[in-house]
Design a protein around this motif. Sequence first.
Motif, PDB file in Angstrom:
ATOM      1  N   MET A  34       0.327  -1.316  -0.029  1.00  0.00           N
ATOM      2  CA  MET A  34       0.184  -0.125  -0.621  1.00  0.00           C
ATOM      3  C   MET A  34       0.537   1.099   0.112  1.00  0.00           C
ATOM      4  O   MET A  34       1.823   1.270   0.725  1.00  0.00           O
ATOM      5  CB  MET A  34      -0.888  -0.221   1.239  1.00  0.00           C
ATOM      6  CG  MET A  34      -2.315   0.691   1.065  1.00  0.00           C
ATOM      7  SD  MET A  34      -3.434   0.031   0.590  1.00  0.00           S
ATOM      8  CE  MET A  34      -4.360  -1.188   1.867  1.00  0.00           C
ATOM      9  N   ASN A  35       0.450   2.211  -0.032  1.00  0.00           N
ATOM     10  CA  ASN A  35       1.421   3.604  -0.781  1.00  0.00           C
ATOM     11  C   ASN A  35       0.115   5.059  -1.236  1.00  0.00           C
ATOM     12  O   ASN A  35      -0.162   4.880  -1.914  1.00  0.00           O
ATOM     13  CB  ASN A  35       2.054   3.300  -2.692  1.00  0.00           C
ATOM     14  CG  ASN A  35       3.409   4.194  -2.494  1.00  0.00           C
ATOM     15  OD1 ASN A  35       3.720   5.595  -1.431  1.00  0.00           O
ATOM     16  ND2 ASN A  35       4.659   4.487  -3.148  1.00  0.00           N
ATOM     17  N   GLN A  47      -5.388  12.805   0.049  1.00  0.00           N
ATOM     18  CA  GLN A  47      -4.192  11.819  -0.147  1.00  0.00           C
ATOM     19  C   GLN A  47      -4.543  10.864  -1.408  1.00  0.00           C
ATOM     20  O   GLN A  47      -5.798  10.989  -1.028  1.00  0.00           O
ATOM     21  CB  GLN A  47      -4.754  11.385   1.205  1.00  0.00           C
ATOM     22  CG  GLN A  47      -4.513  10.064   1.459  1.00  0.00           C
ATOM     23  CD  GLN A  47      -4.179   9.435   3.051  1.00  0.00           C
ATOM     24  OE1 GLN A  47      -3.758  10.095   4.416  1.00  0.00           O
ATOM     25  NE2 GLN A  47      -5.352   8.341   3.360  1.00  0.00           N
ATOM     26  N   LEU A  48      -3.547  10.450  -1.984  1.00  0.00           N
ATOM     27  CA  LEU A  48      -3.961   9.296  -3.123  1.00  0.00           C
ATOM     28  C   LEU A  48      -3.569   7.754  -2.286  1.00  0.00           C
ATOM     29  O   LEU A  48      -2.390   8.216  -1.756  1.00  0.00           O
ATOM     30  CB  LEU A  48      -3.274   9.585  -4.537  1.00  0.00           C
ATOM     31  CG  LEU A  48      -2.720  11.596  -4.895  1.00  0.00           C
ATOM     32  CD1 LEU A  48      -1.986  11.627  -5.553  1.00  0.00           C
ATOM     33  CD2 LEU A  48      -4.274  11.662  -5.026  1.00  0.00           C
ATOM     34  N   ILE A  49      -4.358   7.032  -3.268  1.00  0.00           N
ATOM     35  CA  ILE A  49      -3.827   5.363  -2.500  1.00  0.00           C
ATOM     36  C   ILE A  49      -3.472   4.296  -3.752  1.00  0.00           C
ATOM     37  O   ILE A  49      -4.156   4.438  -4.632  1.00  0.00           O
ATOM     38  CB  ILE A  49      -4.946   5.161  -1.274  1.00  0.00           C
ATOM     39  CG1 ILE A  49      -4.269   3.797  -1.044  1.00  0.00           C
ATOM     40  CG2 ILE A  49      -6.439   4.750  -2.269  1.00  0.00           C
ATOM     41  CD1 ILE A  49      -4.951   3.355   0.308  1.00  0.00           C
ATOM     42  N   PHE A  50      -1.951   4.230  -3.488  1.00  0.00           N
ATOM     43  CA  PHE A  50      -1.892   2.577  -4.709  1.00  0.00           C
ATOM     44  C   PHE A  50      -1.587   2.012  -3.931  1.00  0.00           C
ATOM     45  O   PHE A  50      -1.160   1.805  -3.127  1.00  0.00           O
ATOM     46  CB  PHE A  50      -0.396   3.516  -5.342  1.00  0.00           C
ATOM     47  CG  PHE A  50      -0.662   4.826  -5.805  1.00  0.00           C
ATOM     48  CD1 PHE A  50      -0.878   5.322  -6.581  1.00  0.00           C
ATOM     49  CD2 PHE A  50      -0.099   5.889  -5.273  1.00  0.00           C
ATOM     50  CE1 PHE A  50      -0.550   6.253  -7.485  1.00  0.00           C
ATOM     51  CE2 PHE A  50       0.063   7.340  -5.293  1.00  0.00           C
ATOM     52  CZ  PHE A  50      -0.246   7.615  -6.864  1.00  0.00           C
ATOM     53  N   ASP A  51      -2.878   1.035  -4.453  1.00  0.00           N
ATOM     54  CA  ASP A  51      -3.081  -0.439  -3.232  1.00  0.00           C
ATOM     55  C   ASP A  51      -2.889  -1.876  -4.470  1.00  0.00           C
ATOM     56  O   ASP A  51      -3.008  -1.602  -5.603  1.00  0.00           O
ATOM     57  CB  ASP A  51      -4.513  -0.360  -2.900  1.00  0.00           C
ATOM     58  CG  ASP A  51      -4.988  -1.817  -2.293  1.00  0.00           C
ATOM     59  OD1 ASP A  51      -3.558  -2.865  -2.045  1.00  0.00           O
ATOM     60  OD2 ASP A  51      -5.649  -1.856  -2.266  1.00  0.00           O
ATOM     61  N   GLU A  52      -1.670  -2.531  -3.798  1.00  0.00           N
ATOM     62  CA  GLU A  52      -1.165  -3.714  -4.415  1.00  0.00           C
ATOM     63  C   GLU A  52      -2.488  -4.411  -4.797  1.00  0.00           C
ATOM     64  O   GLU A  52      -2.072  -5.134  -6.304  1.00  0.00           O
ATOM     65  CB  GLU A  52      -0.350  -4.512  -3.909  1.00  0.00           C
ATOM     66  CG  GLU A  52       0.824  -5.692  -4.363  1.00  0.00           C
ATOM     67  CD  GLU A  52       1.719  -5.789  -4.012  1.00  0.00           C
ATOM     68  OE1 GLU A  52       1.871  -5.563  -3.000  1.00  0.00           O
ATOM     69  OE2 GLU A  52       2.708  -5.986  -4.699  1.00  0.00           O
ATOM     70  N   GLY A  53      -3.098  -4.519  -4.634  1.00  0.00           N
ATOM     71  CA  GLY A  53      -4.643  -4.853  -4.789  1.00  0.00           C
ATOM     72  C   GLY A  53      -5.206  -4.627  -6.229  1.00  0.00           C
ATOM     73  O   GLY A  53      -6.291  -4.967  -6.725  1.00  0.00           O
ATOM     74  N   ARG A  54      -5.282  -3.134  -5.655  1.00  0.00           N
ATOM     75  CA  ARG A  54      -6.560  -2.964  -6.945  1.00  0.00           C
ATOM     76  C   ARG A  54      -5.990  -2.125  -7.889  1.00  0.00           C
ATOM     77  O   ARG A  54      -6.576  -1.391  -8.343  1.00  0.00           O
ATOM     78  CB  ARG A  54      -7.645  -2.016  -5.405  1.00  0.00           C
ATOM     79  CG  ARG A  54      -8.134  -2.317  -4.416  1.00  0.00           C
ATOM     80  CD  ARG A  54      -9.545  -1.903  -3.917  1.00  0.00           C
ATOM     81  NE  ARG A  54      -8.115  -0.829  -2.691  1.00  0.00           N
ATOM     82  CZ  ARG A  54      -8.517  -0.193  -2.026  1.00  0.00           C
ATOM     83  NH1 ARG A  54     -10.042   0.542  -2.219  1.00  0.00           N
ATOM     84  NH2 ARG A  54      -8.130   0.344  -1.351  1.00  0.00           N
ATOM     85  N   VAL A  59       1.059   1.472 -12.297  1.00  0.00           N
ATOM     86  CA  VAL A  59       0.926   2.410 -11.757  1.00  0.00           C
ATOM     87  C   VAL A  59       1.764   2.082 -10.714  1.00  0.00           C
ATOM     88  O   VAL A  59       1.772   3.306  -9.698  1.00  0.00           O
ATOM     89  CB  VAL A  59      -0.509   2.604 -11.778  1.00  0.00           C
ATOM     90  CG1 VAL A  59      -0.760   3.604 -10.696  1.00  0.00           C
ATOM     91  CG2 VAL A  59      -1.119   3.104 -13.310  1.00  0.00           C
ATOM     92  N   PHE A  60       0.979   0.811  -9.608  1.00  0.00           N
ATOM     93  CA  PHE A  60       1.482   1.315  -8.322  1.00  0.00           C
ATOM     94  C   PHE A  60       3.229   1.592  -8.484  1.00  0.00           C
ATOM     95  O   PHE A  60       3.959   1.792  -7.221  1.00  0.00           O
ATOM     96  CB  PHE A  60       0.749  -0.589  -8.261  1.00  0.00           C
ATOM     97  CG  PHE A  60       1.467  -0.915  -6.548  1.00  0.00           C
ATOM     98  CD1 PHE A  60       1.059  -0.346  -5.617  1.00  0.00           C
ATOM     99  CD2 PHE A  60       3.021  -1.591  -6.624  1.00  0.00           C
ATOM    100  CE1 PHE A  60       1.140  -0.637  -4.257  1.00  0.00           C
ATOM    101  CE2 PHE A  60       3.012  -1.454  -5.067  1.00  0.00           C
ATOM    102  CZ  PHE A  60       2.590  -1.250  -3.869  1.00  0.00           C
ATOM    103  N   GLY A  76      -8.434   8.970 -10.828  1.00  0.00           N
ATOM    104  CA  GLY A  76      -9.228   7.936 -10.076  1.00  0.00           C
ATOM    105  C   GLY A  76     -10.136   8.030 -10.037  1.00  0.00           C
ATOM    106  O   GLY A  76     -11.087   9.098 -10.303  1.00  0.00           O
ATOM    107  N   THR A  77     -10.268   7.350  -8.196  1.00  0.00           N
ATOM    108  CA  THR A  77     -12.233   7.466  -7.981  1.00  0.00           C
ATOM    109  C   THR A  77     -11.816   7.741  -6.606  1.00  0.00           C
ATOM    110  O   THR A  77     -10.922   7.749  -5.531  1.00  0.00           O
ATOM    111  CB  THR A  77     -12.804   6.095  -7.778  1.00  0.00           C
ATOM    112  OG1 THR A  77     -12.255   5.735  -8.976  1.00  0.00           O
ATOM    113  CG2 THR A  77     -13.876   5.988  -8.067  1.00  0.00           C
TER     114      THR A  77
END
Lengths: 583, 583
Positions: A34-35, A47-54, A59-60, A76-77
């Motif tokens: 998670m980043n 806040q932005l979230i980069f998620d290995e799963g999603r 991009v991740f 993003g969403t």
Amino acid sequence: MYRSHNCGELNASHINTEVTLSGWVQKSRDKGFMNWVDLRDRYGITQLIFDEGRSEKSVFELAKTLGREFVIQVKGTVIEREAKNKNMATGDIEILVTELNILNAALTPPFTIEDETDGGEDIRMKYRYLDIRRNPVKNNLLFRHKVAMEVRKYLSDLDFCEVETPYLIKSTPEGARDFVVPSRMNEGQFYALPQSPQTFKQLLMVGGMDKYFQIVKCFRDEDLRADRQPEFTQIDCEMAFVEQEDILNVFEGLTRHLLKEIKGIEVEKFPRMTYEHAMKTYGNDKPDIRFGMEFGELNEVAKSKDFPVFNAAELVVGIAVPGIGSYTRKEIDGLIDWVKRPQVGASGMVYVKCNEDGTYKSSVDKFYDQADLSNWAKTTGALPGDMIFVLSGPADKTRSQLSALRMEVATRLGLRKPTEFAPLWVVDFPLLEFDEESGRYHAMHHPFTSPKPEDMHLLETNPGKVRANAYDMVLNGNEIGGGSIRIHDKATQQLMFKYLGFTEEEAKAQFGFLMDAFQFGAPPHGGLAFGLDRLVAILGGQETIRDFIAFPKNNSGRDVMIDAPSIIDESQLKELHIKLDVV
Amino acid sequence: MYRSHNCGELNASHINTEVTLSGWVQKSRDKGFMNWVDLRDRYGITQLIFDEGRSEKSVFELAKTLGREFVIQVKGTVIEREAKNKNMATGDIEILVTELNILNAALTPPFTIEDETDGGEDIRMKYRYLDIRRNPVKNNLLFRHKVAMEVRKYLSDLDFCEVETPYLIKSTPEGARDFVVPSRMNEGQFYALPQSPQTFKQLLMVGGMDKYFQIVKCFRDEDLRADRQPEFTQIDCEMAFVEQEDILNVFEGLTRHLLKEIKGIEVEKFPRMTYEHAMKTYGNDKPDIRFGMEFGELNEVAKSKDFPVFNAAELVVGIAVPGIGSYTRKEIDGLIDWVKRPQVGASGMVYVKCNEDGTYKSSVDKFYDQADLSNWAKTTGALPGDMIFVLSGPADKTRSQLSALRMEVATRLGLRKPTEFAPLWVVDFPLLEFDEESGRYHAMHHPFTSPKPEDMHLLETNPGKVRANAYDMVLNGNEIGGGSIRIHDKATQQLMFKYLGFTEEEAKAQFGFLMDAFQFGAPPHGGLAFGLDRLVAILGGQETIRDFIAFPKNNSGRDVMIDAPSIIDESQLKELHIKLDVV
């Protein structure tokens, strides 16, 4: 468009919206799978979230390469945040990023871009464009804009017309030093940059403009004390067919409007105080009246005892400092040392502790009994628990020293509250002040200020006593504006130049155009100018103007960011008909 | 207060009110037993009446001494006027004066203070403060203020922040000549006055200010052509995270707002035209599109006949001038002489009369038959009753000559209506232009303009063909604004300086701070600047900017009113470490 929204506007109502944001990487937290990245722009942080799963793998992975201050664009969403942050406008949401675009990489900044930075003054000035990214500086600039807009709207609504006066004008030896500009087309001649648009605004009154204002840069080539700038901004105003009272009312209205619109503070009608009263009561022509500690003159009650220091002094004067009657000897000595510093220059200080039981303990108990000290307390307004400090010596100097002490103890005691605003008018300034160095009188305000008609007869016999229709607006111990009713007839203006030591030729060469203008139907007029830099700083609850100027200069008048001033080409000098004269 | 009302506000509703007015004597009519005075101030004119029967004798007598432009104060009663003047706001009333106070006498002004004055340009400049009393000049200044206020309000409402950038900056050899300012504190060094705040606004974008504007004075030490001023005012703007389209939309919105608020005119979406199209169709990168007369290129239909002039020419190009097909030979010769003037420089001109009966009569009937001329008419869009004018020669020069002719005939035919407004965008300007004199390319806009990415590859091979993301806003044949998307990365900026002939050292010394800034996270950005002086003049339906500037300079850069520039003291020079270098 690089964005659909800015970084300060998304909230829970946007959940599930597809958005595009652009901004700077404030920080990123890499938790492996998670980043999180805080994306910043002028309007806020999202806040932005980069998620290995999603997130897409590419991009991740790219997100892991982002450094501080990288400029990026993301799509993003908007999703609901798990750990909400109630302190942030955007704290309920975060952006699950589907696309990441690095618009520009960034070197590690030389200081941290945080509200509290680790950068010193010098490095922040050199990289001022990075300093401006920090909230405190950015908000100051936005605040300054807001103040300037309110000033313009208020004055426009009152039919004031903003007129641009020229920047390339004529050098005059009166007052501070001019910056000059060699003329290429007029060999051997120079323009000067205006110290103020004074004569032009008066000519606009002669020209029937009636109500003028201008927010305008002015220039003074003076040795820069702390918190002075060679170029500074004035709110410059002038009105025709007015008396002093009219001007005070208009600009009191403006200031009250600013306090209300900008600070949400309603203030009473401004108190007015004569210059003479201000000097006697506060030792200062710009008294901070947010707190008391008015001067008590003790000549009557302190002289003719056996204390030779007081007996020899022109003035004995004290203040009652509230609540510090129980100071230790060490604390008192600290203040005595303070007033003895060369910057203040007192040779000593007498103190009187006003004990809670109504008795007094002083450093001059040898000379004064309890009844004497009780008189001092009465004169200075001291109550049990207070401390009286007394200085003595030549009147002007002593008042100035006591004023410095008064401000210092008020600051130490937290009485100069930045959220409290106490404006006042100081009026009836002297027309002239004696300059020891040149041995002659100078205009205290400027040579265009009108003497009070009832004091005109003193001009020959006692020039120092002539009062002017001149006034200052004071806010929290700072002069934020000042002005005067002007002379509007040629004869009086000529007389004034004579008293100021101009020969008839000099007066004519420098200000002939103004005196000519007065012959063609000049209306009575007057005005004032506010220092915008200081006004904004004080309204902002701060004391230094530098942080309210986008690109300030240092104490040597240098812009260290662009490295100016600098040398210029020989050919440029030649065209301007000048040569260097350096050693 | 010297007045209870101004001279523009009293009307029938005030009848029987006691009022106090102040102002200037516009004129007085002495009928013996009756004396009328027109009293003028910024707001209007009110008629005063002094009546032997109804006024105090002393007042009545004093009124007879009033001269033009005397400044007076009167008290009196508003009464109904016998001979009403429907053309004046105050035309229903007059003031029966009971008290008269002469505030200031006036010498006879050197020219009449009327809408139509007898004063020439020079005398009006010398006594500009009197010129400003005249309605045309006064109203221009009020109009300028109104435009500036609307600009500020519009941009502020869109979150633009006005930031003041410094006036004492660094001299750079690029572009026009700088005015420079010797530094007293930094021996042998000079500040420069800004030609524009270009680099500072870009640094504000790097600093995250996002949307910046400033109404700001700029300075160019150029030989002054007619209607240029050494100091002029720009509406300077910059935005981050934008593409060209975003900027065009914002500032088209601003201009549309001004046209609506200031002129009450609604305009359609602005047409857009490439630079290439503008040059081919109007011979000009700022075409006036209030009228047609688009260029028709006649190479195909006019060459390869036996007319050697056309056959030898690079370009044969014509316009159809509507409705002057019946011009006499003399009228035509007049226009031929006009294009042959050295300022235009054509060597001759061919004409074709398009007769009402569908036939043609031309000056080249020897070489071209009716079918040929009919083709010309088709290409230029000429209708029966029109006149076709054809020029030939080198393409650029010929287009420029035909453009001059097009504007001239449009002016003569009254097609350039000051009340009609036709804005447009000209886009896709070339990045570089070749300078014959120095034998190298110069930046057409400035060195910070971004080339179009798709043209980047041409920089090495065909630099003149590289287009920039640069645009101009054109209004009625005048460039009123221009700007570009900027370079925002160090590598491209370095490349650009290289192509412009800077050595690496020069680029670093002059613009190192900007390229450094680009390394710390610069966002994509762009902007534009409007020339306020010209914008205001055009909105005001006039062509000369001088009348919209309070205190303009003449063509030698002199302010003849204050007599600047002027010589300065030897001691001043010494302090500034310079000497004169005059012959």
